[in-house]
Design a protein around this motif. Structure first.
Motif, mmCIF file in Angstrom:
data_model
loop_
_atom_site.group_PDB
_atom_site.id
_atom_site.type_symbol
_atom_site.label_atom_id
_atom_site.label_comp_id
_atom_site.label_asym_id
_atom_site.label_seq_id
_atom_site.Cartn_x
_atom_site.Cartn_y
_atom_site.Cartn_z
ATOM 1 N N ILE A 76 19.700 3.572 7.538
ATOM 2 C CA ILE A 76 19.217 3.778 8.905
ATOM 3 C C ILE A 76 18.681 5.199 9.032
ATOM 4 O O ILE A 76 19.326 6.157 8.601
ATOM 5 N N THR A 77 17.501 5.338 9.610
ATOM 6 C CA THR A 77 16.941 6.662 9.880
ATOM 7 C C THR A 77 16.708 6.816 11.376
ATOM 8 O O THR A 77 16.578 5.829 12.108
ATOM 9 N N ARG A 78 16.679 8.067 11.821
ATOM 10 C CA ARG A 78 16.522 8.354 13.254
ATOM 11 C C ARG A 78 15.393 9.350 13.455
ATOM 12 O O ARG A 78 15.276 10.324 12.709
ATOM 13 N N GLU A 79 14.556 9.085 14.449
ATOM 14 C CA GLU A 79 13.472 10.000 14.783
ATOM 15 C C GLU A 79 13.416 10.167 16.296
ATOM 16 O O GLU A 79 13.701 9.232 17.045
ATOM 17 N N LYS A 80 13.046 11.356 16.743
ATOM 18 C CA LYS A 80 12.924 11.619 18.178
ATOM 19 C C LYS A 80 11.464 11.519 18.575
ATOM 20 O O LYS A 80 10.588 12.113 17.949
ATOM 21 N N GLU A 81 11.209 10.747 19.603
ATOM 22 C CA GLU A 81 9.829 10.516 20.047
ATOM 23 C C GLU A 81 9.807 10.393 21.558
ATOM 24 O O GLU A 81 10.478 9.533 22.121
ATOM 25 N N GLU A 82 9.065 11.265 22.217
ATOM 26 C CA GLU A 82 8.899 11.234 23.674
ATOM 27 C C GLU A 82 10.241 11.207 24.400
ATOM 28 O O GLU A 82 10.456 10.444 25.350
ATOM 29 N N GLY A 83 11.174 12.038 23.945
ATOM 30 C CA GLY A 83 12.455 12.165 24.618
ATOM 31 C C GLY A 83 13.480 11.110 24.261
ATOM 32 O O GLY A 83 14.596 11.129 24.775
ATOM 33 N N LEU A 84 13.133 10.172 23.384
ATOM 34 C CA LEU A 84 14.054 9.122 22.968
ATOM 35 C C LEU A 84 14.362 9.236 21.482
ATOM 36 O O LEU A 84 13.524 9.671 20.689
ATOM 37 N N PHE A 85 15.569 8.818 21.112
ATOM 38 C CA PHE A 85 15.941 8.736 19.706
ATOM 39 C C PHE A 85 15.752 7.287 19.266
ATOM 40 O O PHE A 85 16.363 6.373 19.827
ATOM 41 N N LYS B 116 1.725 5.873 8.502
ATOM 42 C CA LYS B 116 0.799 6.309 7.466
ATOM 43 C C LYS B 116 0.807 7.834 7.432
ATOM 44 O O LYS B 116 0.546 8.484 8.446
ATOM 45 N N ASP B 117 1.135 8.376 6.276
ATOM 46 C CA ASP B 117 1.250 9.832 6.127
ATOM 47 C C ASP B 117 2.191 10.427 7.169
ATOM 48 O O ASP B 117 1.943 11.492 7.737
ATOM 49 N N GLY B 118 3.276 9.694 7.458
ATOM 50 C CA GLY B 118 4.290 10.188 8.381
ATOM 51 C C GLY B 118 3.994 9.973 9.847
ATOM 52 O O GLY B 118 4.828 10.283 10.703
ATOM 53 N N LYS B 119 2.824 9.427 10.188
ATOM 54 C CA LYS B 119 2.462 9.195 11.583
ATOM 55 C C LYS B 119 2.450 7.697 11.881
ATOM 56 O O LYS B 119 1.949 6.905 11.086
ATOM 57 N N LYS B 120 3.001 7.333 13.044
ATOM 58 C CA LYS B 120 3.064 5.926 13.404
ATOM 59 C C LYS B 120 1.671 5.375 13.693
ATOM 60 O O LYS B 120 0.875 6.009 14.376
ATOM 61 N N ASN C 98 0.873 -1.170 0.000
ATOM 62 C CA ASN C 98 0.000 0.000 0.000
ATOM 63 C C ASN C 98 0.914 1.225 0.000
ATOM 64 O O ASN C 98 1.651 1.450 0.964
ATOM 65 N N PRO C 99 0.896 2.021 -1.069
ATOM 66 C CA PRO C 99 1.812 3.167 -1.179
ATOM 67 C C PRO C 99 1.682 4.168 -0.026
ATOM 68 O O PRO C 99 2.633 4.910 0.247
ATOM 69 N N SER C 100 0.523 4.214 0.638
ATOM 70 C CA SER C 100 0.346 5.181 1.727
ATOM 71 C C SER C 100 0.936 4.700 3.039
ATOM 72 O O SER C 100 1.015 5.447 4.009
ATOM 73 N N ILE C 101 1.356 3.412 3.089
ATOM 74 C CA ILE C 101 1.926 2.832 4.299
ATOM 75 C C ILE C 101 3.428 2.657 4.133
ATOM 76 O O ILE C 101 3.896 2.181 3.096
ATOM 77 N N ALA C 102 4.177 3.049 5.136
ATOM 78 C CA ALA C 102 5.628 2.836 5.141
ATOM 79 C C ALA C 102 5.983 1.914 6.299
ATOM 80 O O ALA C 102 5.650 2.198 7.458
ATOM 81 N N TYR C 103 6.621 0.787 5.985
ATOM 82 C CA TYR C 103 7.072 -0.148 7.010
ATOM 83 C C TYR C 103 8.562 0.059 7.271
ATOM 84 O O TYR C 103 9.356 0.239 6.346
ATOM 85 N N LYS C 104 8.931 0.016 8.545
ATOM 86 C CA LYS C 104 10.337 0.113 8.935
ATOM 87 C C LYS C 104 10.603 -0.898 10.042
ATOM 88 O O LYS C 104 9.671 -1.371 10.701
#
Length: 382
Positions: A323-332, A366-370, A294-300
């Motif tokens: 490898i990509t990195r994202e910050k979420e709730e104070g964690l990388f 989906k659309d950049g949101k987990k 599904n093109p709108s879904i990104a799996y990692k």
């Protein structure tokens, strides 16, 4: 002489065969999904108790043994217990048992208590980023430390009644936070959807018993022994059957979410309604397997989480690229791969495991949101 050589040859073949079988057995044991079940309290530590005569240590042990009996029916799971009888196990030794077993999960089973008629289930994961959250629960579960000999030496000045003492354990389980929350959510979902239990939700607290475990870990409060109705339920055969079935099925669901599988063995219980699982088609024609795309879904594949930012270059991640990195709730958080093809991401997950990231798991966006993996696959199917 000839007979002697033949005998030596035969003996050599027998030894090789034995070693081959032994190697296979050892490999099978290593490959099993290891679950450590921890029955809270025990022996001189009764845990919570009520005026109705219900003791936490007894209920927790019975439920734990039933959960283990259900899981042991699955040949791919190995169960390790911190206790199987009414004995006192020091708090510091419970996570050691899990770590020494190289466990994939640590599940600690308890009962709750309150001076009111409070009721409901709660499942806890280790607090990350807020040491004071649910401090009273943490104090109650950690105070068993005082029953141990030489506790000052073993816990190095840790004070169960001091919020400051929790600061040192904030990030010890951060790598496993997402997986712990996933399991906790599945446990609470099974309590409510299968048995109409009242859920007080998934919560976070600084609990010693799960802060030193090197794997996803949860602590389950199965209900309040101080509530007349719920205490009787917890102490009953029916209640214990339902509670253990709900927990075991949640563990099985969790394992299959990580495996990327659908419709594994699910225990139905003796007093519980049947658990719905994915059904295998019974049509005579073979079904055609199509790529789940599904093109709108990104799996990692999430491979790690740290409190400090790391450069995403391959030599920091055992040679893995992309490898990509994202910050979420104070964690990388660090992710390997990025694809809309679910079959492809499963292959990447296998590659990450081979590189040593045995606790990695698939996440979906989906659309950049987990979003949850279940919702992602449903979206793809629709």
């Amino acid at each position: 002489m000839k007979t002697y050589k033949v005998s030596l040859f035969v003996l050599f073949i027998i030894v090789l065969t034995f070693l081959s079988f032994r190697s296979t057995d050892e490999k099978t044991a290593v490959d099993k999904f290891i679950v450590v079940l921890d029955a809270g309290h025990g022996g001189k530590d009764p845990g919570k108790h009520s005026k109705y005569g219900y003791k936490e240590k007894d209920i927790a042990l019975k439920v734990t043994l039933q959960v283990g009996a259900i899981l042991e029916k699955n040949p791919n799971i190995k169960v390790v217990y911190t206790r199987t009888t009414d004995v006192f196990i020091e708090l510091k030794d419970r996570p050691k048992i899990a770590n020494n077993a190289n466990a994939d999960l640590f599940v600690s089973i308890h009962c709750n208590a309150h001076h009111t008629e409070a009721s409901g289930t709660e499942t806890y994961v280790l607090a990350v980023g807020n040491a004071n959250q649910n401090l009273e629960v943490a104090k109650a579960e950690n105070e068993v430390i005082y029953l141990e000999d030489d506790y000052e030496k073993h816990y190095k000045g840790f004070d169960p009644n001091s919020p400051e003492s929790f600061m040192s354990i904030l990030f010890s389980q951060e790598e496993y936070t997402d997986q712990s929350i996933l399991l906790a959510s599945l446990i609470e979902k099974n309590f409510t959807s299968k048995y109409n239990r009242k859920s007080r939700g998934v919560k976070q607290a600084s609990l010693w018993v799960i802060h030193q475990t090197a794997m996803p870990s949860v602590l389950i409060e199965t209900g309040f022994v101080t509530n007349r109705e719920e205490g009787a339920y917890l102490n009953s055969e029916k209640g214990q059957n339902e509670i253990s079935t709900a927990i075991a099925n949640a563990i099985l669901e969790y394992k299959h979410t990580l495996d990327g599988n659908v419709g594994d063995f699910v225990f139905k219980g003796t007093t519980a309604p049947a658990t719905k699982t994915a059904e295998v088609p019974t049509t005579s024609k073979p079904t055609e397997t199509k790529p789940i795309v599904n093109p709108s879904i990104a799996y990692k594949v999430q491979i790690a989480a740290t409190s400090k930012a790391l450069d995403t270059k391959p030599n920091n991640f055992k040679g893995l690229q992309n490898i990509t990195r994202e910050k979420e709730e104070g964690l990388f958080k660090y992710f390997y791969g990025n694809t809309s093809n679910y079959e492809t991401i499963k292959l990447l997950e296998e590659e990450a495991v081979k590189k040593g990231y045995k606790s990695c798991f698939i996440v979906a966006f989906k659309d950049g949101k987990k979003i949850s993996l279940t919702d992602a696959l449903k979206t793809t199917a629709n």
